[in-house]
Design a protein around this motif. Structure first.
Motif, PDB file in Angstrom:
ATOM      1  N   ALA A 290      10.664  -1.986 -32.125  1.00 25.52           N
ATOM      2  CA  ALA A 290       9.845  -3.204 -32.077  1.00 25.52           C
ATOM      3  C   ALA A 290       9.439  -3.639 -33.485  1.00 25.52           C
ATOM      4  CB  ALA A 290       8.614  -2.961 -31.212  1.00 25.52           C
TER       5      ALA A 290
ATOM      6  N   THR B 295      10.621  -6.308 -19.613  1.00 23.55           N
ATOM      7  CA  THR B 295      10.319  -7.479 -20.436  1.00 23.55           C
ATOM      8  C   THR B 295       8.942  -7.388 -21.079  1.00 23.55           C
ATOM      9  OG1 THR B 295       9.571  -8.635 -18.436  1.00 23.55           O
ATOM     10  CG2 THR B 295      11.824  -9.050 -19.160  1.00 23.55           C
ATOM     11  N   ILE B 296       8.380  -6.184 -21.153  1.00 25.46           N
ATOM     12  CA  ILE B 296       7.134  -6.002 -21.904  1.00 25.46           C
ATOM     13  C   ILE B 296       7.415  -5.055 -23.067  1.00 25.46           C
ATOM     14  CG2 ILE B 296       5.678  -6.394 -19.890  1.00 25.46           C
ATOM     15  CD1 ILE B 296       5.227  -3.379 -19.728  1.00 25.46           C
ATOM     16  N   ALA B 297       6.515  -5.059 -24.010  1.00 27.16           N
ATOM     17  CA  ALA B 297       6.713  -4.267 -25.233  1.00 27.16           C
ATOM     18  C   ALA B 297       6.331  -2.811 -25.011  1.00 27.16           C
ATOM     19  CB  ALA B 297       5.916  -4.869 -26.377  1.00 27.16           C
ATOM     20  N   ARG B 298       7.039  -2.164 -24.091  1.00 23.86           N
ATOM     21  CA  ARG B 298       6.833  -0.738 -23.828  1.00 23.86           C
ATOM     22  C   ARG B 298       8.205  -0.067 -23.768  1.00 23.86           C
ATOM     23  NH1 ARG B 298       1.710  -0.002 -21.536  1.00 23.86           N
ATOM     24  NH2 ARG B 298       1.989   2.213 -22.012  1.00 23.86           N
TER      25      ARG B 298
ATOM     26  N   ARG C 252       9.136  -8.000 -27.621  1.00 21.35           N
ATOM     27  CA  ARG C 252       9.663  -7.492 -26.360  1.00 21.35           C
ATOM     28  C   ARG C 252      11.182  -7.355 -26.363  1.00 21.35           C
ATOM     29  NH1 ARG C 252       6.061 -11.235 -22.194  1.00 21.35           N
ATOM     30  NH2 ARG C 252       4.046 -10.310 -22.713  1.00 21.35           N
TER      31      ARG C 252
ATOM     32  N   SER D 157      -2.737  -6.323 -23.970  1.00 17.79           N
ATOM     33  CA  SER D 157      -2.135  -7.381 -24.782  1.00 17.79           C
ATOM     34  C   SER D 157      -3.163  -8.041 -25.691  1.00 17.79           C
ATOM     35  CB  SER D 157      -1.498  -8.438 -23.871  1.00 17.79           C
ATOM     36  OG  SER D 157      -0.466  -7.876 -23.093  1.00 17.79           O
TER      37      SER D 157
ATOM     38  N   GLY E 170       3.347 -10.024 -15.999  1.00 20.55           N
ATOM     39  CA  GLY E 170       2.926  -9.882 -17.376  1.00 20.55           C
ATOM     40  C   GLY E 170       1.750 -10.779 -17.739  1.00 20.55           C
TER      41      GLY E 170
END
Length: 395
Positions: free
Chosen positions: A7, A67-70, A22, A336, A306
């Motif tokens: 990321a 589609t999330i930053a994980r 993401r 977030s 989200g």
């Protein structure tokens, strides 16, 4: 850590936006669709593979976490590759697969230590399959497992070494909240049965789809027993880790199970279609489309949508004085907002229960979802966008 590095690289190359943050998770999510196709094809045929792709790509919980930053899509990728390599190792016995297994596993551990759940289940399945269904002797299988375990540990340790040296030492890993008698996500052993019961709703949304999914999963014993054994051993491995650590993990930790459930369901659907010799074979795909329309109409997808309203929420908070306090009542909103408010040198939010807010002054703003109820005589709406509402106390 691996996802954080990716990321950081993505943001550094393409700029600091929600999409670029993401992007790595999305890329691995797309890769998982390709992987599940090839696994379905290897286990059965093109029909099974196509159904697996369709089901996996349309599932709300997968769309959300890919589609999330994980790093959950990377954990899933490593889990699918680990199974693929183990399957080919038992089929072909090639040394290249034996060498690649620790490499892929160490990347999984470098992404998150909870990869242990997937790794443990796959190793238990591999041991059982080789001893009771394979042609290899006990000593040879033990040698395989020792090589895989030792190689994975060494490579994982090497990957984590810079973090251990430059970070907070090894304590941050030893005292991980997922492994050390944590009661953050439930009490062990009191909540264990309810944990797996609620996990089924987390995966399949409602009782009807749970019954259909379970029926198809167990029907796979008529088609390809190893995939059902793999699922059962992964669940057994998770129970063993939970028992050993006396700590119940969050549901998302077991998200790696989902593609294997999808694979078993797809194998069953493919087998049922082959058993029907008339034109009614077109009925099932039609019903699947109807089912996903049902999810959309009934807003089941919104469970995993989200935080698309974030840019406008940030703009609203930027228009307020610097001394305001921000209370957030949804966990996904809180994570977030915490990141982006800090990044913009703004107010640090607090996570609160909407039912226990107490007496708040006029400088406090509360972020909640429209579905959440609140006492209208105490608060007024000052912002609305999509599913997000921001309240301010009435004085």
């Amino acid at each position: 850590l691996f996802h954080s590095i990716l990321a950081k690289c993505s943001v550094g190359i393409f700029g600091d936006t929600l999409f670029t943050l993401r992007l790595p998770a999305l890329i691995f999510g797309i890769l998982n669709i390709i992987l599940i196709y090839f696994l379905g094809k290897s286990l059965s045929n093109n029909i099974s593979a196509s159904f697996a792709c369709f089901l996996y790509a349309c599932t709300p919980i997968i769309i959300h976490y890919d589609t999330i930053a994980r790093g959950y899509s990377i954990i899933t990728t490593c889990s699918l590759l680990l199974f693929y390599l183990c399957w080919n190792l038992k089929s072909e016995g090639s040394v290249k697969y034996l060498i690649l297994i620790p490499v892929i596993s160490s990347i999984g551990f470098f992404t998150h230590l909870t990869f242990l759940f997937s790794f443990m289940g796959t190793m238990l399945w591999f041991f059982y399959d080789q001893i009771f269904r394979g042609k290899k002797g006990l000593q040879e299988v033990i040698n395989y497992l020792l090589f895989i375990s030792f190689g994975t540990f060494i490579l994982s340790f090497l990957l984590y070494t810079p973090t251990i040296i430059l970070g907070n030492g090894i304590d941050q890993f030893i005292n991980n909240k997922y492994f050390i008698k944590s009661n953050v996500f439930g009490q062990y052993p009191d909540d264990l049965l309810s944990y797996f019961y609620e996990l089924s709703f987390y995966f399949f949304l409602n009782p009807i789809t749970i019954i259909i999914a379970c029926g198809l999963i167990f029907y796979v014993t008529k088609v390809k027993k190893p995939i059902l054994y793999l699922i059962l051993f992964k669940i057994l491995g998770a129970i063993f880790i939970i028992h050993f650590t006396k700590s119940i993990p969050p549901y998302r930790t077991l998200l790696f199970l989902y593609p294997f459930l999808i694979l078993s369901i797809s194998l069953s659907i493919s087998s049922l279609l082959r058993s029907i010799k008339n034109r009614h074979i077109f009925l099932l795909p039609f019903l699947q489309v109807v089912f996903y329309l049902y999810l959309i109409i009934n807003k089941n997808l919104f469970l995993y949508n989200g935080f698309p309203e974030l840019p406008k929420v940030l703009k609203f908070f930027k228009s307020l004085p610097e001394n305001v306090e921000i209370q957030v009542t949804r966990n996904n909103y809180y994570k977030s907002l915490k990141y982006y408010l800090q990044k913009n040198a703004m107010q640090y939010p607090e996570f609160s229960d909407i039912k226990n807010l107490g007496n708040l002054d006029s400088n406090t703003y509360i972020v909640l979802n429209k579905s959440q109820k609140f006492p209208k005589h105490k608060y007024k709406r000052v912002f609305e966008d999509g599913d997000v509402t921001i309240l301010n106390p009435i004085h």
